[in-house]
Design a protein around this motif. Structure first.
Motif, PDB file in Angstrom:
ATOM      1  N   SER A 234     -62.646  32.401 -33.190  1.00 47.55           N
ATOM      2  CA  SER A 234     -62.160  31.101 -33.633  1.00 47.55           C
ATOM      3  C   SER A 234     -63.114  30.487 -34.663  1.00 47.55           C
ATOM      4  N   LEU A 235     -64.417  30.586 -34.405  1.00 47.83           N
ATOM      5  CA  LEU A 235     -65.398  30.094 -35.375  1.00 47.83           C
ATOM      6  C   LEU A 235     -65.311  30.891 -36.677  1.00 47.83           C
ATOM      7  N   ASP A 236     -65.189  32.215 -36.554  1.00 53.34           N
ATOM      8  CA  ASP A 236     -65.098  33.066 -37.746  1.00 53.34           C
ATOM      9  C   ASP A 236     -63.876  32.741 -38.599  1.00 53.34           C
ATOM     10  N   SER A 237     -62.801  32.258 -37.975  1.00 50.81           N
ATOM     11  CA  SER A 237     -61.598  31.946 -38.749  1.00 50.81           C
ATOM     12  C   SER A 237     -61.819  30.758 -39.683  1.00 50.81           C
ATOM     13  N   THR A 238     -62.740  29.861 -39.325  1.00 47.94           N
ATOM     14  CA  THR A 238     -63.030  28.715 -40.188  1.00 47.94           C
ATOM     15  C   THR A 238     -64.358  28.851 -40.930  1.00 47.94           C
ATOM     16  N   ARG A 239     -65.286  29.623 -40.384  1.00 47.73           N
ATOM     17  CA  ARG A 239     -66.613  29.806 -40.977  1.00 47.73           C
ATOM     18  C   ARG A 239     -66.970  31.292 -40.995  1.00 47.73           C
ATOM     19  N   PRO A 240     -66.279  32.105 -41.798  1.00 51.32           N
ATOM     20  CA  PRO A 240     -66.543  33.549 -41.799  1.00 51.32           C
ATOM     21  C   PRO A 240     -67.966  33.909 -42.218  1.00 51.32           C
ATOM     22  N   GLU A 241     -68.642  32.988 -42.914  1.00 55.35           N
ATOM     23  CA  GLU A 241     -70.010  33.251 -43.357  1.00 55.35           C
ATOM     24  C   GLU A 241     -71.039  32.926 -42.280  1.00 55.35           C
ATOM     25  N   ALA A 242     -70.626  32.399 -41.136  1.00 54.21           N
ATOM     26  CA  ALA A 242     -71.562  32.034 -40.064  1.00 54.21           C
ATOM     27  C   ALA A 242     -72.280  33.272 -39.546  1.00 54.21           C
ATOM     28  N   VAL A 243     -73.597  33.210 -39.557  1.00 56.49           N
ATOM     29  CA  VAL A 243     -74.413  34.341 -39.126  1.00 56.49           C
ATOM     30  C   VAL A 243     -75.236  33.979 -37.889  1.00 56.49           C
ATOM     31  N   ASP A 244     -75.943  32.882 -37.959  1.00 59.26           N
ATOM     32  CA  ASP A 244     -76.786  32.451 -36.848  1.00 59.26           C
ATOM     33  C   ASP A 244     -75.957  31.545 -35.942  1.00 59.26           C
ATOM     34  N   VAL A 245     -75.421  32.140 -34.868  1.00 54.92           N
ATOM     35  CA  VAL A 245     -74.456  31.467 -34.003  1.00 54.92           C
ATOM     36  C   VAL A 245     -74.945  31.497 -32.557  1.00 54.92           C
ATOM     37  N   LEU A 246     -74.918  30.333 -31.919  1.00 53.74           N
ATOM     38  CA  LEU A 246     -75.230  30.227 -30.493  1.00 53.74           C
ATOM     39  C   LEU A 246     -73.923  30.319 -29.723  1.00 53.74           C
ATOM     40  N   LEU A 247     -73.888  31.194 -28.707  1.00 51.50           N
ATOM     41  CA  LEU A 247     -72.731  31.348 -27.825  1.00 51.50           C
ATOM     42  C   LEU A 247     -73.157  30.957 -26.420  1.00 51.50           C
ATOM     43  N   GLU A 248     -72.471  29.960 -25.846  1.00 52.46           N
ATOM     44  CA  GLU A 248     -72.837  29.482 -24.514  1.00 52.46           C
ATOM     45  C   GLU A 248     -71.590  29.188 -23.695  1.00 52.46           C
ATOM     46  N   LEU A 249     -71.805  29.099 -22.383  1.00 49.39           N
ATOM     47  CA  LEU A 249     -70.765  28.731 -21.437  1.00 49.39           C
ATOM     48  C   LEU A 249     -70.954  27.258 -21.098  1.00 49.39           C
ATOM     49  N   ILE A 250     -69.979  26.444 -21.403  1.00 50.01           N
ATOM     50  CA  ILE A 250     -70.095  24.993 -21.241  1.00 50.01           C
ATOM     51  C   ILE A 250     -70.245  24.632 -19.764  1.00 50.01           C
ATOM     52  N   GLY A 251     -71.298  23.855 -19.485  1.00 50.05           N
ATOM     53  CA  GLY A 251     -71.523  23.353 -18.136  1.00 50.05           C
ATOM     54  C   GLY A 251     -72.326  24.258 -17.233  1.00 50.05           C
ATOM     55  N   PHE A 252     -72.823  25.373 -17.754  1.00 55.04           N
ATOM     56  CA  PHE A 252     -73.586  26.325 -16.952  1.00 55.04           C
ATOM     57  C   PHE A 252     -74.912  26.638 -17.632  1.00 55.04           C
ATOM     58  N   THR A 253     -75.891  27.053 -16.841  1.00 61.55           N
ATOM     59  CA  THR A 253     -77.209  27.373 -17.388  1.00 61.55           C
ATOM     60  C   THR A 253     -77.238  28.726 -18.082  1.00 61.55           C
TER      61      THR A 253
END
Length: 105
Positions: A72-91
């Motif tokens: 979904s992020l790539d569809s709007t920001r295909p140039e995004a390289v440094d990306v944080l992926l997290e699970l909302i509400g969890f450590t």
């Protein structure tokens, strides 16, 4: 010379993107953006969803899986390289051998 922004003929997939930052710097920046700009918008309505945050632009996207959030992020920001992926509400997004990830306070 092959354009790395195009799909490869053998697999039909884009080659992996090369990060510009050390991974811990991406995590630090992404979590800072999340706390300051995003958290109030996504919690508590999206607990358990994944979020992908482009630390260069601050753009973000949600998904039911890590791959869905990143796509979904790539569809709007295909140039995004440094990306944080997290699970909302969890450590943590996953747990290895220790039970389920713990909820944040």
């Amino acid at each position: 010379m092959r354009d790395i922004g195009t799909q490869t003929r053998a697999t039909g997939k884009r080659p992996p993107k090369q990060p510009r930052r050390q991974s811990m710097e991406t995590v630090r920046l992404g979590r800072e953006i999340y706390k300051q700009e995003i958290r109030q918008m996504v919690e508590p309505n999206h607990i358990g969803k994944f979020i992908a945050i482009d630390v260069d632009s601050g753009c973000w996207a949600l998904g039911d899986s890590i791959g869905e959030a990143r796509d979904s992020l790539d569809s709007t920001r295909p140039e995004a390289v440094d990306v944080l992926l997290e699970l909302i509400g969890f450590t943590a997004a996953i747990s290895i051998g220790g039970g389920a990830p713990q909820r944040t306070e």
